[in-house]
Design a protein around this motif. Structure first.
Motif, PDB file in Angstrom:
ATOM      1  N   TRP A  70     -11.750   2.118   8.061  1.00  0.00           N
ATOM      2  CA  TRP A  70     -10.877   3.274   8.310  1.00  0.00           C
ATOM      3  C   TRP A  70     -11.127   3.869   9.698  1.00  0.00           C
ATOM      4  O   TRP A  70     -10.186   4.351  10.346  1.00  0.00           O
ATOM      5  N   LYS A  71     -12.389   3.854  10.128  1.00  0.00           N
ATOM      6  CA  LYS A  71     -12.708   4.496  11.421  1.00  0.00           C
ATOM      7  C   LYS A  71     -11.854   3.928  12.560  1.00  0.00           C
ATOM      8  O   LYS A  71     -11.614   4.621  13.546  1.00  0.00           O
ATOM      9  N   ILE A  72     -11.465   2.652  12.441  1.00  0.00           N
ATOM     10  CA  ILE A  72     -10.621   2.090  13.506  1.00  0.00           C
ATOM     11  C   ILE A  72      -9.196   1.820  13.008  1.00  0.00           C
ATOM     12  O   ILE A  72      -8.434   1.078  13.632  1.00  0.00           O
ATOM     13  N   GLY A  73      -8.844   2.435  11.886  1.00  0.00           N
ATOM     14  CA  GLY A  73      -7.460   2.316  11.425  1.00  0.00           C
ATOM     15  C   GLY A  73      -7.175   1.022  10.675  1.00  0.00           C
ATOM     16  O   GLY A  73      -6.027   0.574  10.622  1.00  0.00           O
ATOM     17  N   LEU A  74      -8.200   0.428  10.074  1.00  0.00           N
ATOM     18  CA  LEU A  74      -7.971  -0.788   9.280  1.00  0.00           C
ATOM     19  C   LEU A  74      -8.262  -0.520   7.810  1.00  0.00           C
ATOM     20  O   LEU A  74      -8.892   0.470   7.455  1.00  0.00           O
ATOM     21  N   ASP A  75      -7.812  -1.445   6.972  1.00  0.00           N
ATOM     22  CA  ASP A  75      -7.971  -1.271   5.529  1.00  0.00           C
ATOM     23  C   ASP A  75      -7.681  -2.615   4.872  1.00  0.00           C
ATOM     24  O   ASP A  75      -7.351  -3.594   5.556  1.00  0.00           O
ATOM     25  N   TYR A  76      -7.824  -2.676   3.570  1.00  0.00           N
ATOM     26  CA  TYR A  76      -7.427  -3.885   2.842  1.00  0.00           C
ATOM     27  C   TYR A  76      -6.686  -3.472   1.581  1.00  0.00           C
ATOM     28  O   TYR A  76      -6.935  -2.412   1.015  1.00  0.00           O
ATOM     29  N   ARG A  77      -5.772  -4.364   1.169  1.00  0.00           N
ATOM     30  CA  ARG A  77      -4.827  -3.999   0.110  1.00  0.00           C
ATOM     31  C   ARG A  77      -5.241  -4.492  -1.257  1.00  0.00           C
ATOM     32  O   ARG A  77      -4.409  -4.956  -2.036  1.00  0.00           O
TER      33      ARG A  77
ATOM     34  N   PHE B 261       0.843  -1.186   0.000  1.00  0.00           N
ATOM     35  CA  PHE B 261       0.000   0.000   0.000  1.00  0.00           C
ATOM     36  C   PHE B 261       0.876   1.233   0.000  1.00  0.00           C
ATOM     37  O   PHE B 261       1.810   1.327   0.765  1.00  0.00           O
TER      38      PHE B 261
ATOM     39  N   HIS C 277     -13.172  -9.357  18.447  1.00  0.00           N
ATOM     40  CA  HIS C 277     -12.391  -8.663  17.416  1.00  0.00           C
ATOM     41  C   HIS C 277     -12.753  -9.163  16.021  1.00  0.00           C
ATOM     42  O   HIS C 277     -12.923  -8.363  15.089  1.00  0.00           O
TER      43      HIS C 277
ATOM     44  N   ALA D  13     -14.212   4.217  -1.697  1.00  0.00           N
ATOM     45  CA  ALA D  13     -14.058   4.621  -0.287  1.00  0.00           C
ATOM     46  C   ALA D  13     -15.291   4.264   0.543  1.00  0.00           C
ATOM     47  O   ALA D  13     -15.179   4.078   1.762  1.00  0.00           O
ATOM     48  N   PHE D  14     -16.454   4.192  -0.112  1.00  0.00           N
ATOM     49  CA  PHE D  14     -17.652   3.786   0.633  1.00  0.00           C
ATOM     50  C   PHE D  14     -17.425   2.427   1.304  1.00  0.00           C
ATOM     51  O   PHE D  14     -17.893   2.188   2.407  1.00  0.00           O
TER      52      PHE D  14
ATOM     53  N   SER E 100     -14.766   2.896   4.436  1.00  0.00           N
ATOM     54  CA  SER E 100     -14.855   3.946   5.458  1.00  0.00           C
ATOM     55  C   SER E 100     -15.076   3.393   6.863  1.00  0.00           C
ATOM     56  O   SER E 100     -14.587   3.976   7.830  1.00  0.00           O
TER      57      SER E 100
ATOM     58  N   TYR F 245      -7.775  -8.463   6.391  1.00  0.00           N
ATOM     59  CA  TYR F 245      -6.845  -9.588   6.532  1.00  0.00           C
ATOM     60  C   TYR F 245      -5.864  -9.310   7.651  1.00  0.00           C
ATOM     61  O   TYR F 245      -5.171  -8.286   7.629  1.00  0.00           O
TER      62      TYR F 245
END
Lengths: 720, 720
Positions: free
Chosen positions: B579-586, B28, B541, B572-573, B576, B629
């Motif tokens: 993202w609120k908790i600092g996560l994402d996917y690549r 990323f 979790h 981004a929808f 989002s 992941y």
């Protein structure tokens, strides 16, 4: 306050906004470049008073002062300038100059710009307005030996129709079949004609584009360095250049001293393999030197150029503006003074020494770049004849035009633009404080306005703007409005760039929506806020539209996003609630804002246009201003300023920071306008939490009826 | 099923996915081009059997059949190919060819590609795998006289370490300091070396890029048209080219007959000022001619080229695949047959006639483009000597390389790509029906799997894939899996491209999350679905992560947007809530899917990358597959396919259509995984409404325990 974001990285709004109009009505399309092509390139006008004989004779009238004046007064002043002289007489005088021996041209292009790509320009540089009579902010005039045409966009068609006399052809840019200025020149001139410009008034890139476009008909672009033909005929009636005294922007507001800023800049120059930079954007100079000026309305800047080398820094400015305090401040920072008009000889001298300049050809004017190029070639020639080719073939990295000229290393964006956009703690503190005082003024203003309207007063949109200015003037540290107030009742609110004109504006109608977009310059910060209210009972449709705009505003306000996120990625958050019912708005959602500086700044933006790929960064400030506009009916916009801060997320996926927003603006949003049934619980919580913060932060600054108003307007919204 | 979206408009995933691995693990960053540069350009390998003497001798073993086989069987087969011959012996043989008089080269580049940029390729074209022993889907082998190096990306580092012998240097593309193949060639070869490629295996653009890169060291790129050096040493052990019979894709599924499609295509050619087009993408040929083939696993296509002129159409294909029915079908549509190997002579003949071809240099191989170019220049020379320069100086519009060569008009995207992506009513009907039958198979499968796990059965990930295939095979019209099933228990679910290998995969752990991404080819449609389940009790979790992925899935599913919206705007929808908790996917969020065709198709996509600016259009199909992941722990992905439909909005701001999505996939999402307190009422309504539709649509297709399972798994979720 809304801003037209440009598809280019360079903040093109600079060429799309005037001191009185901020928003471009642009046709929505799938194309990312939505600017009407036929007024692009738009070029800003202004040259300092070079030491040419023709210029030294100009200086009779005083330029309008920049101290804050009521909208009514400013408007009247602007309308009255030089309209006594018939336009065709001006055209005749201009054309007579075409055939002078030293000139010998077939056409002259007169853009709106000053020499610094400024958004707000001094009256003496409004040459296009003088020659054509058209005073709108955006437009390009082209005069040939037998024709005169003026290009402007949809915002100004009506105004241009009124202001242009019959000598002028109005070119409605963006309309089907309307040629661009270059296309028109290629059409009306016999091949091989000479088309002239004032090279100070065109960025290098814009001049090159014009040159290339007209080269298709073998026309030659002629640069008239020593004379601006409009100034020649404007002569004695031309306002003087502005000469407001410069002041030091105190360290407690600036946060970082000039020596440190210059040192950082020099590191960046060294990192890029350059040994000097020319700075021409006025807000960049003001920021870098911790100075503020008063040469133009709304922006606290002074006309100047700055050259920073590894060893010295030279400020090219009219010395009459330099107070003793400023002189000491500059001396302490190792900055020398030079006359504004001597910039070209400095450039020439740098080039002849083989100095490698950081130049941004999209903002630095063609006069400077061409001078550097010509002298740079002379320098290289000298080296070659000495058999020393060391400085040859420098790579021109990221130059937007991709051309190799002289020894420069060219970069797209000025490094100062980003440095200025990322605010330090003192700048943020100043912005927060200025916003609270501004909020107090607005609380007093809204208290007054609601009382007046409820008592049946007939107030015009201009009356309302003037009164708002009165309240702001009472706040500590107030300097100026940060742009002309957009005060629109009913249908006028749907005109995104509306600014009421005295004698030609509406009474604020208690039965209609009222949109007020305004801002101020304070000693410590710059504000920009829009609220939309109803004084009576809004319709269900108005409430639904308002609520969806508000939901978009909330969604953007609450966004959390990876630190690598480009502004346009967030834009759809602000639109999605309107989209659900097939509505949208034709402007971007957020623009950068300076700290006690320009109300519009780059490099960041939040827009549906995808050309600006600057990631949002911690410390930047952006506006959050979704809207909805129903032609001939009403306009809605809700605008706060936001500070980009680090988000306190429990995780940091990818090992990067996540970002979120801190609100700077604390003025109630009218609960009456909200259709509660459309809101989620979380959205109701947001609104109630915001109002609770507004009360907490602003109530200590107001008293009496304003305090009561603030209390009434910060009560929690409850689901029925 | 997840797809790596490419930053380029051309679906670059074609060079990033193999028949067994679909997702690239990409670092990323803020850059929009996230492909490891050092394996780019990646080039696909395959040439038809041209009528060169060296080729006609090759044809002993049968290529593996394409009929659906259990994962276990396919995997064993792939692993066993030709590993008997020591790799250094192969390298020695290859290098001996370098110095043959007709060859005389210093290095040979062997990419993964076939001649058609196919995602799934036939075994006989897996030349890079044969020469290096490395069987991963992505990789480029480069052999010099004394060195051999293989570039692959992070997905395959472990596999490549195991499979490459000591003669090979493993180049870990994307790792710091690892050179690109061109950089390496420039480093290890003496200046002025000859680097050879098989021009069929490189797109024109990729070959040009390679040529330019190595020209920096004055190396010459040599095109070996008549011989593929790997084939020369592969010889008798090389699998035969695939020869599965072609079948007619019935009009009731295709919706539009071939004559109409050809007629539309010809209108587009005429509109672009072209008189012919060469089509090389296999799915485009299958779609245009309403044919389906079985030459590669997972994609119902046949190896062929197609040339369509204004008067005729020629299909270049091995005639042994053409059944009498297909022959009649083609004849009725005015399509003639030509041998696959005769494509170059056809191109030459078209060029010599001055035919103006629509060519896409990013997908058409260099052999075709260079042949066209050379013959085109001959044609122009002929015209010039006759004094007739009419066809000179054709404008080359939008050519990605910006070069002018021959008489072609070049366009970036094939017009067939977009036509194929916009589904007609019959294609949509087929997709809807196929998805319901697929959902029935999945209901039966999940019923079985849950029973087995609860009874304590020790099932491997491959056992589970195989059983799923069994259930799907029972459905009407089943043909093949649409990709190798991704069946990952616990930590394996976090490997985005995981495909279990028999003998080397995990037991499905009842105490861990299980991710299953699978799809099928049916006679009437193509499916692709991911579900993530827990057989016991997920942790808080895991539930939070699942719920945030689900919220993103819902937000994208419910999006309404203007008809001009580019896919990346919606991406981004889907992120989002993470993202609120600092996560994402690549990985990207959505890819196009063919109707009874390739499971990955362009031109649209929904991705965090911004290079693909294709607007979503009514009739397109996209996947909606956000994920999360956690390395060494678990993977979550929730994937449905969506049809882009017109939204029934009350307004149509801007006079344009607004779009929304229709779900095609109807398989329960495990309520157990949902943390209800995170969901809004609207999100709970979405989930309950979805499950109610699943029950309504799929329950008529299942019975017994599967019906009970479907009932149990479609009950409404209620707030505690």
């Amino acid at each position: 306050m809304q801003l037209l974001q440009s598809p280019a990285m360079r903040p093109l709004y600079l060429s799309c906004f005037s001191s009185s109009r901020y928003l471009a009505t642009i046709t929505f399309s799938s194309s990312s470049n939505l600017l009407p092509k036929s007024i692009l390139p738009t070029f800003r006008t202004n040259r300092g008073f070079n030491s040419t004989p023709s210029r030294s004779r100009l200086s009779i009238r005083n330029c309008s002062s920049i101290s804050a004046k009521p909208s009514s007064e400013l408007r009247r002043q602007k309308g009255s300038s030089d309209s006594s002289e018939p336009d065709d007489k001006k055209l005749r005088a201009l054309r007579q100059l075409f055939s002078k021996p030293a000139i010998g041209i077939d056409a002259y292009v007169i853009p709106s710009q000053d020499a610094h790509q400024s958004e707000f320009i001094a009256e003496c540089y409004m040459r296009r307005g003088f020659i054509s009579g058209f005073t709108g902010s955006a437009g390009t005039a082209v005069v040939t030996k037998d024709k005169a045409a003026l290009w402007t966009d949809g915002r100004y068609f009506l105004q241009a129709e009124k202001q242009l006399n019959s000598s002028w052809i109005l070119m409605r840019a963006g309309n089907l079949g309307v040629p661009t200025a270059s296309e028109w020149l290629n059409d009306v001139l016999a091949p091989g004609a000479k088309v002239a410009i004032d090279p100070f008034l065109f960025s290098f890139d814009a001049a090159e584009e014009l040159k290339d476009d007209i080269a298709k008909k073998n026309h030659e672009l002629v640069y008239l360095y020593d004379v601006n033909l409009v100034d020649e005929i404007w002569k004695y009636s031309r306002p003087d250049p502005p000469n407001a005294p410069i002041r030091v922007h105190e360290l407690k507001y600036a946060g970082v001293d000039v020596a440190s800023k210059l040192s950082s800049l020099r590191s960046q120059l060294a990192g890029a393999g350059c040994s000097a930079i020319v700075v021409s954007m006025l807000d960049e100079i003001a920021w870098l030197l911790n100075l503020r000026g008063g040469d133009v309305p709304h922006s606290p800047v002074m006309y100047a150029y700055l050259v920073v080398t590894m060893d010295d820094a030279k400020l090219f400015v009219d010395s009459s503006k330099v107070t003793p305090e400023v002189l000491i401040h500059l001396k302490n920072a190792g900055v020398e003074l030079r006359p504004y008009g001597s910039i070209l000889s400095e450039i020439e001298s740098l080039a002849l020494k083989g100095t490698e300049l950081w130049l941004d050809p999209s903002s630095i004017n063609a006069a400077i770049v061409n001078t550097y190029k010509a002298a740079g070639e002379k320098h290289l020639e000298g080296l070659r004849t000495k058999g020393n080719g060391k400085s040859q073939n420098r790579d021109v990295s990221n130059g937007s035009s991709g051309q190799s000229w002289g020894p420069a290393r060219v970069y797209r964006a000025s490094p100062i633009s980003l440095a200025k956009a990322v605010k330090n703690a003192s700048e943020l503190e100043g912005m927060r404080n200025a916003h609270l005082r501004d909020a107090a003024a607005l609380a007093q203003f809204w208290t007054w306005l609601e009382d007046e309207i409820h008592e049946g007063a007939k107030l015009t949109e201009v009356d309302v703007s003037d009164k708002l200015l009165e309240f702001r003037k009472k706040q500590d540290g107030f300097i100026d409005t940060s742009f002309d107030t957009i005060s629109g009742s009913g249908a006028n609110g749907a005109i995104i760039h509306y600014t009421p004109e005295p004698g030609n504006c509406s009474i604020v109608d208690p039965k209609k929506l009222f949109l007020l977009d305004s801002g101020a310059q304070y000693i410590d910060g710059t504000t920009d806020i829009t609220r939309t209210v109803h004084f009576g009972e809004p319709t269900a449709h108005e409430k639904e539209c308002f609520t969806r705009v508000l939901q978009g505003h909330i969604a953007l306000d609450e966004a959390v996003f990876p630190g690598t996120t480009v502004g346009f990625v967030l834009d759809a958050f602000a639109r999605s609630f309107l989209w659900k019912i097939g509505l949208d708005y034709r402007h971007g959602t957020g623009h950068g804002v300076g700290a006690a500086l320009n109300v519009h700044e780059g490099p960041q933006s939040i827009s549906f246009r995808h050309g600006n790929t600057t990631p949002l960064q911690k410390g930047m400030i952006v506006s959050n201003e979704p809207g909805y506009y129903e032609d001939h009916a009403f306009g809605i916009r809700i605008e706060n300023l936001l500070h980009v801060k680090e988000a306190n997320t429990p995780y940091r996926f990818g090992g990067i920071s996540y970002l979120a927003f801190e609100k700077l603006t604390f003025v109630p949003i009218q609960n009456k306008m909200v259709e509660v049934s459309l809101l989620s619980d979380a959205e109701i919580d947001w609104l109630n939490d915001y109002h609770s913060q507004v009360w907490e932060k602003v109530s200590p600054l107001v008293e009496g009826s304003a305090s009561q108003w603030l209390w009434d307007n910060t009560r929690p919204l409850v689901r029925q």
